[in-house]
Structures are given as C-alpha cells and as structure tokens.
Write an enzyme that holds these catalytic residues in place. Sequence first.
Site, mmCIF file in Angstrom:
data_model
loop_
_atom_site.group_PDB
_atom_site.id
_atom_site.type_symbol
_atom_site.label_atom_id
_atom_site.label_comp_id
_atom_site.label_asym_id
_atom_site.label_seq_id
_atom_site.Cartn_x
_atom_site.Cartn_y
_atom_site.Cartn_z
ATOM 1 N N GLU A 172 88.145 7.625 94.110
ATOM 2 C CA GLU A 172 87.182 7.475 93.256
ATOM 3 C C GLU A 172 85.969 8.396 93.657
ATOM 4 O OE1 GLU A 172 85.918 3.417 94.036
ATOM 5 O OE2 GLU A 172 88.384 2.719 93.348
ATOM 6 N N ASP A 185 94.873 0.309 94.033
ATOM 7 C CA ASP A 185 94.141 -0.585 95.215
ATOM 8 C C ASP A 185 93.701 -2.135 94.708
ATOM 9 O OD1 ASP A 185 91.793 0.202 94.053
ATOM 10 O OD2 ASP A 185 91.097 1.227 95.874
ATOM 11 N N SER A 186 93.836 -2.404 93.416
ATOM 12 C CA SER A 186 93.880 -3.471 92.629
ATOM 13 C C SER A 186 94.985 -4.508 93.302
ATOM 14 C CB SER A 186 93.943 -3.449 91.119
ATOM 15 O OG SER A 186 94.961 -2.891 90.965
ATOM 16 N N LYS A 234 95.113 9.289 93.447
ATOM 17 C CA LYS A 234 93.987 9.004 92.685
ATOM 18 C C LYS A 234 92.921 8.567 93.587
ATOM 19 C CE LYS A 234 93.009 5.113 90.091
ATOM 20 N NZ LYS A 234 91.799 4.551 90.809
ATOM 21 N N GLU A 271 86.423 3.999 83.913
ATOM 22 C CA GLU A 271 86.560 2.629 83.836
ATOM 23 C C GLU A 271 85.080 2.087 83.589
ATOM 24 O OE1 GLU A 271 88.289 0.863 87.458
ATOM 25 O OE2 GLU A 271 87.517 -1.059 86.906
ATOM 26 N N ASP A 320 96.978 5.044 94.472
ATOM 27 C CA ASP A 320 95.425 4.870 95.139
ATOM 28 C C ASP A 320 95.344 5.648 96.585
ATOM 29 O OD1 ASP A 320 93.537 4.687 93.110
ATOM 30 O OD2 ASP A 320 93.692 2.489 93.176
HETATM 31 O O1 KIV Z 1 93.380 -0.182 91.238
HETATM 32 C C1 KIV Z 1 93.486 0.020 90.080
HETATM 33 O O2 KIV Z 1 94.134 -1.005 89.522
HETATM 34 C C2 KIV Z 1 92.827 0.670 89.249
HETATM 35 C C3 KIV Z 1 92.857 0.767 87.800
HETATM 36 C C4 KIV Z 1 92.043 -0.409 87.443
HETATM 37 C C5 KIV Z 1 92.416 2.081 87.133
HETATM 38 O O3 KIV Z 1 92.179 1.740 89.899
#
Ligand code: KIV
Length: 286
Positions: A137, A66-67, A135, A204, A105
């Site tokens: 959190e 989600d980056s 993934k 992280e 994510d």
């Molecule tokens: O969203 C992302 O890119 C991440 C990584 C930094 C692990 O969660």
Amino acid sequence: MSQHPDSDSSSDSFSEGEAFDVRKVTTNRLKEMKTAGVPIAALTAYDYTMAQLVDAAGVDVILVGDSVSTVMQGLETTVTVTMEHMLYHTTLVRRGVERALVVADLPFMSYQVSADEALRNAGRMVKEAGAEAVKLEGGRVVADTVRRIVDIGIPVMGHLGLTPQSIHKFGTYQVRARDEEEADELRRDAQRLEEAGVFSIVLEKVPAALAAEVTKSVSVPVIGIGAGGGCDGQILVSHDMLGICTRFNPRFVRVYANLAKDMQAAFEHYARDVRASEFPSVDESY
Ligand code: KIV
C-alpha cells in the site's frame, strides 16, 4: 485447464470483447488485457478450497489479501496481520491454483521500515509461499522500495485510495480523494508507482470519475474496488460477494449468493438430525 505461460492455445492475443483465455495468467497477460480492453476479474482467497473454486471459475487474479484479518481472524483492522499469517495463507492458496495469478499482500510493517527488509519479506512470499507477485500500500512513500523489489525480479502491485493499513491515520473507511488536493496526490502517486515498475494498481474506494481518469493515465492495469466501472478490472473480497461475511456491507459489494443463510440452515438441519438420531442412517454407516 492450466497451461504453461508460453504455451500456445486457442488464441495468442486478446481480441476486443474476448472474455476468457485458458492460459496461465501472468503479469504480461494482464497488460495485454488492458491493451485489448478485456476486463480483469480478481477475487480474494485465503485457503486451498476457496482458491480452487475461484480459479476453476476463471477468475484472473487471486489476491491473498490481508483482509484475512477481518474475514478469517475476526478482527476489526488489517494492521495486526503478520508475515507468518500471510505466508501460511498464501501457501494454502497457491496449492489450489492452476491458472490465476496469485498475488500476496505484504502486511503492515513488513515493508515500511527499510527497503532491505521489504526485499527480504517479498522474497519470502515468493520463495516460501509460492506467490507470483506481492501487493503493498502507498504511493510516493514506497516508490523506491517498489523499484528495489521489482529490480530483484518480483512483480509488485500497488494499492492507492483507501489503504486499510493506514486506518488509524484516516480514522474512517469512507471514500478517499473526494477533494482536489487528495485527488492530485493520488494522480501523482499512480504516476510514481508506474515509474517505479508496478505491474498493476488497486484503487480502493475513490470517486468513479477520478478512478477512470487515473486508469487512462497509466499504462498498467488498474483494478478497482469501490472505484466504479472505468477501471481495467474489478476485485472483491470473496466472502463479501458470497454473502458469507455479512457484518460488512458497503454499497460497492454486489452480493452474488446468500451463503451465510444457506450455511446456517445446513448447520441447524444437521444439529436437528443428530439430536433426533436421524443421522447417520444405515446407508451412511459401515
Ligand atoms: O486485503 C484485501 O482484500 C485487499 C483488497 C480489498 C483489494 O487489499
């Protein structure tokens, strides 16, 4: 390059020091890599072309993070990313990947309200976009949800330490778990995630010694970002390590190329050529 996960190849298992295996990466393979001490290489991707390049380079895990918010959407945080954004980008990435495990994510508020909603959204990520795992959190708070998702057959990667979806709670992107209380919480969260059935955990921005300790304490692979060299693998945001995104430059990012500079120069060169009527040439015309 790609092979079916169960097909035979040059090696059936990892030996110490072996760095690369051509077989399709599965969650089982990652576990084998941890056991054999073979470091796991992971990177992010958000589109077809980048995913193809990352996959062809032999990176083991491609995260559609989600980056995407900061890298592709020009935003300051990840909290506004939606399911539709993540489904779209995961679909693009999946098309470009043959070998790596594709993890997507789950965006903020797609899994926190209820386990039912989390199941539905995890299912969409696999069924509509082709993700091979999701993934999310958090630790104890999401452990029951993780269990439910795993139980229906979707592998889950956990994410502890600095969890960017909680930025408004933290108020800062600084290193987490520096004090004993938070470090203890992190240790407990890692245990709970393992019990809930995650196949891997991202850690992280936590102190290297703590990350190494947690890595040893769980049987699933721990992938670090800003968590030192004692994890089972490493992940970086591709655009950061390529030097495309330069506004964010923490010390944990090793910059392997300076593409922003090269791209800028190429764009300027092109604009100059057009203005000088030097592009296209006769050879570039029909
Ligand atoms: O969203 C992302 O890119 C991440 C990584 C930094 C692990 O969660």
